[in-house]
Design a protein around this motif. Structure first.
Motif, PDB file in Angstrom:
ATOM      1  N   VAL A  74     -55.210  54.285 -43.030  1.00 57.25           N
ATOM      2  CA  VAL A  74     -56.126  53.415 -43.757  1.00 57.25           C
ATOM      3  C   VAL A  74     -56.800  52.490 -42.750  1.00 57.25           C
ATOM      4  CG1 VAL A  74     -54.818  53.476 -45.903  1.00 57.25           C
ATOM      5  CG2 VAL A  74     -54.318  51.715 -44.221  1.00 57.25           C
ATOM      6  N   LEU A  75     -58.056  52.204 -42.985  1.00 54.56           N
ATOM      7  CA  LEU A  75     -58.781  51.207 -42.196  1.00 54.56           C
ATOM      8  C   LEU A  75     -58.748  49.910 -42.977  1.00 54.56           C
ATOM      9  CD1 LEU A  75     -60.694  50.446 -39.791  1.00 54.56           C
ATOM     10  CD2 LEU A  75     -62.598  51.038 -41.328  1.00 54.56           C
TER      11      LEU A  75
ATOM     12  N   SER B 165     -49.490  43.181 -34.002  1.00 57.66           N
ATOM     13  CA  SER B 165     -48.964  44.281 -34.816  1.00 57.66           C
ATOM     14  C   SER B 165     -48.961  43.956 -36.308  1.00 57.66           C
ATOM     15  CB  SER B 165     -47.541  44.655 -34.361  1.00 57.66           C
ATOM     16  OG  SER B 165     -46.653  43.558 -34.493  1.00 57.66           O
ATOM     17  N   ASP B 166     -48.691  42.712 -36.691  1.00 61.10           N
ATOM     18  CA  ASP B 166     -48.642  42.334 -38.111  1.00 61.10           C
ATOM     19  C   ASP B 166     -50.033  42.008 -38.637  1.00 61.10           C
ATOM     20  OD1 ASP B 166     -45.919  42.538 -38.013  1.00 61.10           O
ATOM     21  OD2 ASP B 166     -45.510  40.394 -38.150  1.00 61.10           O
ATOM     22  N   PHE B 167     -50.331  42.452 -39.860  1.00 61.37           N
ATOM     23  CA  PHE B 167     -51.652  42.165 -40.424  1.00 61.37           C
ATOM     24  C   PHE B 167     -51.564  42.091 -41.943  1.00 61.37           C
ATOM     25  CE2 PHE B 167     -51.174  46.719 -40.519  1.00 61.37           C
ATOM     26  CZ  PHE B 167     -51.669  47.068 -41.767  1.00 61.37           C
ATOM     27  N   ALA B 168     -52.578  41.473 -42.529  1.00 58.83           N
ATOM     28  CA  ALA B 168     -52.798  41.509 -43.978  1.00 58.83           C
ATOM     29  C   ALA B 168     -54.302  41.498 -44.198  1.00 58.83           C
ATOM     30  CB  ALA B 168     -52.145  40.319 -44.670  1.00 58.83           C
ATOM     31  N   GLY B 169     -54.753  42.269 -45.177  1.00 57.05           N
ATOM     32  CA  GLY B 169     -56.185  42.338 -45.424  1.00 57.05           C
ATOM     33  C   GLY B 169     -56.510  43.279 -46.560  1.00 57.05           C
TER      34      GLY B 169
ATOM     35  N   VAL C  74     -48.397  47.711 -37.512  1.00 58.62           N
ATOM     36  CA  VAL C  74     -48.793  48.931 -36.807  1.00 58.62           C
ATOM     37  C   VAL C  74     -47.856  49.279 -35.663  1.00 58.62           C
ATOM     38  CG1 VAL C  74     -51.213  48.805 -37.424  1.00 58.62           C
ATOM     39  CG2 VAL C  74     -50.422  47.610 -35.377  1.00 58.62           C
ATOM     40  N   GLY C  75     -46.914  48.380 -35.350  1.00 58.26           N
ATOM     41  CA  GLY C  75     -45.920  48.683 -34.329  1.00 58.26           C
ATOM     42  C   GLY C  75     -46.510  48.882 -32.951  1.00 58.26           C
ATOM     43  N   ASP C  76     -46.056  49.932 -32.252  1.00 60.17           N
ATOM     44  CA  ASP C  76     -46.451  50.150 -30.872  1.00 60.17           C
ATOM     45  C   ASP C  76     -47.934  50.447 -30.702  1.00 60.17           C
ATOM     46  OD1 ASP C  76     -43.823  49.766 -30.246  1.00 60.17           O
ATOM     47  OD2 ASP C  76     -43.348  51.893 -29.984  1.00 60.17           O
ATOM     48  N   VAL C  77     -48.600  50.820 -31.777  1.00 60.66           N
ATOM     49  CA  VAL C  77     -50.036  51.091 -31.688  1.00 60.66           C
ATOM     50  C   VAL C  77     -50.811  49.813 -31.404  1.00 60.66           C
ATOM     51  CG1 VAL C  77     -52.032  51.944 -32.981  1.00 60.66           C
ATOM     52  CG2 VAL C  77     -49.825  53.080 -33.216  1.00 60.66           C
TER      53      VAL C  77
ATOM     54  N   CYS D  40     -56.600  50.171 -37.812  1.00 62.07           N
ATOM     55  CA  CYS D  40     -56.164  51.387 -38.482  1.00 62.07           C
ATOM     56  C   CYS D  40     -54.641  51.440 -38.478  1.00 62.07           C
ATOM     57  CB  CYS D  40     -56.716  52.633 -37.774  1.00 62.07           C
ATOM     58  SG  CYS D  40     -58.439  52.991 -38.170  1.00 62.07           S
ATOM     59  N   ALA D  41     -54.068  51.863 -39.599  1.00 62.72           N
ATOM     60  CA  ALA D  41     -52.617  51.945 -39.705  1.00 62.72           C
ATOM     61  C   ALA D  41     -52.241  53.175 -40.509  1.00 62.72           C
ATOM     62  CB  ALA D  41     -52.046  50.696 -40.361  1.00 62.72           C
TER      63      ALA D  41
END
Length: 333
Positions: free
Chosen positions: A30-31, A74-78, A100-103, A112-113
């Motif tokens: 997902v974007l 790595s942490d996000f909300a949206g 998203v961790g290591d990405v 992107c996740a």
């Protein structure tokens, strides 16, 4: 899009706000239009390449001259902006949160996740509050639920209780019915009491490793004691969970807090206590869903110390790294 970019290892002074190409979601991704992102200790560890040993052990993340992924966070909300062809759980407009961790790449306007590390945002939280949860909340959940198997009535001690993971650990342990003792500094005593700690030990006045009290679970988030000192305060069948920690410095260290983790790994088979290490906490939508349920039930509330706009992300990381921030530091986008 705007993003916080890093070319080589060093201090937060090397982080730059740049215009970069907006990512395109793969079939299973997902974007997300990022509204908030959280700063974690892993961000400054990766930023500095600290400790040196991590550059050898965690090759997907650490290069020799700089991080492999150039955008931190790595942490996000949206809100979901677009979905890949194989995504079934989300659609554009959904409010989500994830890790998203290591990405990496969350300190940006879009990220992107993979669908399996994203979950619907708790309905009773702002984007800033939701972004504070994923890594810290998952670490606390995995340590207490999956590793230690905390049960009602058990005595749980959390060393480093006022930090990001610690503030979640207090609340999650209480939600599981445990009696919680929090170890923190004088300035954080009121904070940890306010989120549910049954007992508080001010480490500037009392050494918990010299106490006669024994604990079923000791969750260490600081790595400031030896294995022998930690084991001294465990019950005969007690569990010690080692989850990193350590303080930063101007130069990367050779081993840092990984020394205690490695010692725990080597000695765990030869001591009577269970010694568990959380070196790579698995991310998943299942864990995020469990955390969402705890939040929506009112049993867990994210605690935020400071918020910064995206352009001030370098200062946000510096604050977490140097000023010993309480709870979580969040970036608004």
């Amino acid at each position: 899009m705007k993003a916080i970019f890093q070319d080589r290892y060093g201090s937060s002074d090397l982080l730059e706000l740049r215009d970069v190409e907006q990512p395109v979601p793969a079939d299973n991704e997902v974007l997300v239009r990022v509204h908030a992102a959280a700063v974690n200790a892993r961000d400054w560890h990766i930023m500095r390449g600290d400790p040196y040993l991590a550059r050898l052990m965690f090759r997907p993340v650490f290069g020799f001259g700089g991080p492999k992924m150039k955008i931190r966070g790595s942490d996000f909300a949206g809100r979901v902006a677009a979905v890949g062809s194989r995504v079934t759980r989300f659609q554009p407009g959904d409010e989500v949160y994830g890790d998203v961790g290591d990405v990496d790449g969350a300190f940006a306007e879009y990220v992107c996740a993979s669908e399996d590390v994203v979950e619907r945002k708790p309905t009773n939280l702002t984007f800033e509050q939701a972004a504070a949860i994923p890594l810290a909340g998952t670490t606390a959940l995995v340590g207490l639920r999956d590793a230690a198997g905390v049960l009602p009535g058990q005595q749980v001690l959390i060393n480093g209780a006022s930090g990001g993971v610690g503030t979640f650990a207090i609340q999650i342990a209480r939600a599981f019915g445990a009696e919680v003792t929090a170890v923190c500094s004088t300035r954080n005593v009121d904070l940890v009491r306010s989120i549910g700690a049954d007992h508080v030990i001010d480490y500037t006045r009392e050494d918990f490793t010299r106490s006669s009290q024994r604990y079923d679970v000791l969750f260490d988030l600081v790595a400031n004691r030896s294995l022998a000192e930690f084991r001294r305060v465990l019950t005969p069948t007690g569990t010690l969970i080692l989850a990193g920690g350590g303080v930063s410095g101007s130069r990367p260290r050779l081993v840092g807090p990984m020394g205690l983790t490695l010692s725990g790994m080597l000695r765990s088979r030869f001591v009577r206590h269970r010694v568990l290490t959380l070196t790579d906490v698995p991310r998943s939508s299942e864990k995020l869903a469990a955390l969402r349920e705890l939040v929506e039930s009112g049993k867990v509330v994210p605690v935020i110390d400071q918020t910064y706009p995206l352009v001030e992300a370098p200062e946000a990381i510096r604050y977490l790294e140097v000023e010993h921030a309480r709870a979580k530091v969040v970036i608004t986008v």
